[in-house]
Scaffold this motif. Structure first.
Motif, PDB file in Angstrom:
ATOM      1  N   GLY A 175       4.741 -65.332  58.855  1.00 31.49           N
ATOM      2  CA  GLY A 175       4.837 -66.788  58.884  1.00 31.49           C
ATOM      3  C   GLY A 175       4.107 -67.406  57.703  1.00 31.49           C
ATOM      4  O   GLY A 175       3.591 -66.700  56.834  1.00 31.49           O
ATOM      5  N   ARG A 176       4.061 -68.718  57.678  1.00 26.77           N
ATOM      6  CA  ARG A 176       3.402 -69.443  56.604  1.00 26.77           C
ATOM      7  C   ARG A 176       2.012 -69.882  57.032  1.00 26.77           C
ATOM      8  O   ARG A 176       1.766 -70.153  58.204  1.00 26.77           O
ATOM      9  N   THR A 177       1.123 -69.954  56.060  1.00 26.65           N
ATOM     10  CA  THR A 177      -0.252 -70.356  56.365  1.00 26.65           C
ATOM     11  C   THR A 177      -0.435 -71.869  56.340  1.00 26.65           C
ATOM     12  O   THR A 177      -1.432 -72.383  56.828  1.00 26.65           O
ATOM     13  N   GLY A 178       0.529 -72.587  55.736  1.00 25.21           N
ATOM     14  CA  GLY A 178       0.387 -74.031  55.584  1.00 25.21           C
ATOM     15  C   GLY A 178      -0.409 -74.418  54.360  1.00 25.21           C
ATOM     16  O   GLY A 178      -0.660 -75.598  54.117  1.00 25.21           O
ATOM     17  N   LYS A 179      -0.789 -73.429  53.541  1.00 24.13           N
ATOM     18  CA  LYS A 179      -1.561 -73.693  52.326  1.00 24.13           C
ATOM     19  C   LYS A 179      -0.698 -73.438  51.094  1.00 24.13           C
ATOM     20  O   LYS A 179       0.282 -72.707  51.149  1.00 24.13           O
ATOM     21  N   LYS A 180      -1.083 -74.067  49.993  1.00 24.42           N
ATOM     22  CA  LYS A 180      -0.385 -73.894  48.723  1.00 24.42           C
ATOM     23  C   LYS A 180      -1.160 -72.912  47.834  1.00 24.42           C
ATOM     24  O   LYS A 180      -2.348 -72.675  48.042  1.00 24.42           O
ATOM     25  N   ALA A 181      -0.450 -72.388  46.836  1.00 22.31           N
ATOM     26  CA  ALA A 181      -1.072 -71.388  45.968  1.00 22.31           C
ATOM     27  C   ALA A 181      -2.180 -71.973  45.102  1.00 22.31           C
ATOM     28  O   ALA A 181      -2.983 -71.230  44.545  1.00 22.31           O
ATOM     29  N   ASP A 182      -2.206 -73.318  44.946  1.00 23.45           N
ATOM     30  CA  ASP A 182      -3.271 -73.896  44.121  1.00 23.45           C
ATOM     31  C   ASP A 182      -4.512 -74.232  44.948  1.00 23.45           C
ATOM     32  O   ASP A 182      -5.479 -74.775  44.417  1.00 23.45           O
ATOM     33  N   ASN A 183      -4.509 -73.918  46.277  1.00 25.58           N
ATOM     34  CA  ASN A 183      -5.726 -74.015  47.074  1.00 25.58           C
ATOM     35  C   ASN A 183      -6.656 -72.863  46.709  1.00 25.58           C
ATOM     36  O   ASN A 183      -6.206 -71.821  46.228  1.00 25.58           O
ATOM     37  N   GLU A 184      -7.942 -73.041  46.961  1.00 30.24           N
ATOM     38  CA  GLU A 184      -8.889 -71.973  46.680  1.00 30.24           C
ATOM     39  C   GLU A 184      -8.993 -71.028  47.880  1.00 30.24           C
ATOM     40  O   GLU A 184      -8.999 -71.459  49.035  1.00 30.24           O
ATOM     41  N   PHE A 185      -9.057 -69.723  47.578  1.00 30.41           N
ATOM     42  CA  PHE A 185      -9.175 -68.697  48.605  1.00 30.41           C
ATOM     43  C   PHE A 185     -10.334 -67.778  48.250  1.00 30.41           C
ATOM     44  O   PHE A 185     -10.731 -67.678  47.101  1.00 30.41           O
ATOM     45  N   ASP A 186     -10.834 -67.095  49.287  1.00 28.83           N
ATOM     46  CA  ASP A 186     -11.870 -66.091  49.055  1.00 28.83           C
ATOM     47  C   ASP A 186     -11.165 -64.781  48.710  1.00 28.83           C
ATOM     48  O   ASP A 186     -10.587 -64.121  49.566  1.00 28.83           O
TER      49      ASP A 186
END
Length: 267
Positions: free
Chosen positions: A215-226
């Motif tokens: 499924g989708r996380t609801g976040k975009k690739a330009d969000n920051e991730f750990d």
């Protein structure tokens, strides 16, 4: 020396109708960051079959991208996908060769990508050749899109590229060394303009595995991730880690389960 020249038989008209687009809600301090996002948008438009490019530097304060040879109803439809950025369009007649040349370069680049070529450095190599040809010598092509007396043209220089598969242990060592170098540059411990860095050119290609889309996380690739203990944008990670820029800032991030780890049979 370019060995082969191919030109279209019909020249580009002196004036081409098109639209300048400005995204009024796309605000950021760094001009380079804005240009990177705009390049992602134009790549998506190129993929849809439209002639588009980021505007030239002297127009950057007024506009963002230019789309050529398109009806008004079509541009209104495709630009509506970016309504959250509040796009404004302006119909214009374009006779600037640098704009037409960049749109032509984008068209050629997208054509090669769709037809199975991977750009490595300044060369294009067939993915099929990489997969099936066990010889370390791969056929490669240096391609330059140009205008010659208003005729869209291509210089194509066939060459050979040496691509030697490495053992996993050597890949891990090279990857860790480059990751450490990237961290030192980010901390300011190493000057990225140091000419000695040109001697360290390591590109590690990712290992692709089959997965199950959950499924989708609801976040975009330009969000920051750990990622690996660092806060990093997904777009920056792929660019810095693997020198791959196919991840666009507005791409949605999906949750994928590693099928190999779970022992799924997908045949």
């Amino acid at each position: 020396m370019y060995l082969n020249l191919y030109s279209l038989r019909i020249p580009v008209p002196e004036v081409v109708r098109g639209y300048y687009v400005r995204f009024e809600k796309l605000t950021m301090k760094e001009q380079s960051e804005r240009r990177r996002i705009l390049q992602g948008i134009t790549r998506r438009l190129n993929n849809m079959g439209y002639d588009a490019s980021v505007v030239t530097q002297d127009l950057f304060d007024q506009y963002d991208i230019v789309i050529l040879n398109i009806r008004r109803d079509r541009i209104l439809k495709i630009i509506s996908n970016y309504n959250d950025l509040r796009p404004k369009i302006e119909e214009v007649e374009i006779n600037r060769k640098e704009i037409l040349k960049e749109a032509w370069e984008n068209k050629v680049r997208e054509y090669l990508r769709k037809n199975g070529f991977l750009k490595i450095g300044d060369r294009y190599v067939s993915k099929e050749d990489i997969r099936k040809n066990k010889d370390c010598y791969k056929m490669s092509y240096e391609v330059q899109a140009v205008f010659i007396d208003a005729f869209p043209s291509l210089f194509i220089d066939p060459r050979a590229k040496i691509m030697i598969p490495l053992e996993k242990e050597k890949i891990d060592v090279a990857s860790s060394l480059r990751d450490e170098l990237r961290k030192q540059i980010k901390k300011g411990e190493i000057d990225p303009s140091n000419p000695r860095l040109n001697d360290i050119r390591v590109r590690i290609l990712p290992k692709w595995t089959v997965g199950i889309l959950l499924g989708r996380t609801g976040k975009k690739a330009d969000n920051e991730f750990d990622i690996d203990g660092e806060n990093c944008k997904m777009t920056d990670y792929w660019k810095e880690k693997y020198d791959i820029d196919f991840v666009k800032p507005d791409d949605e991030v999906a949750t994928v389960e590693n099928s190999n780890a779970k022992g799924y049979n997908l045949d």
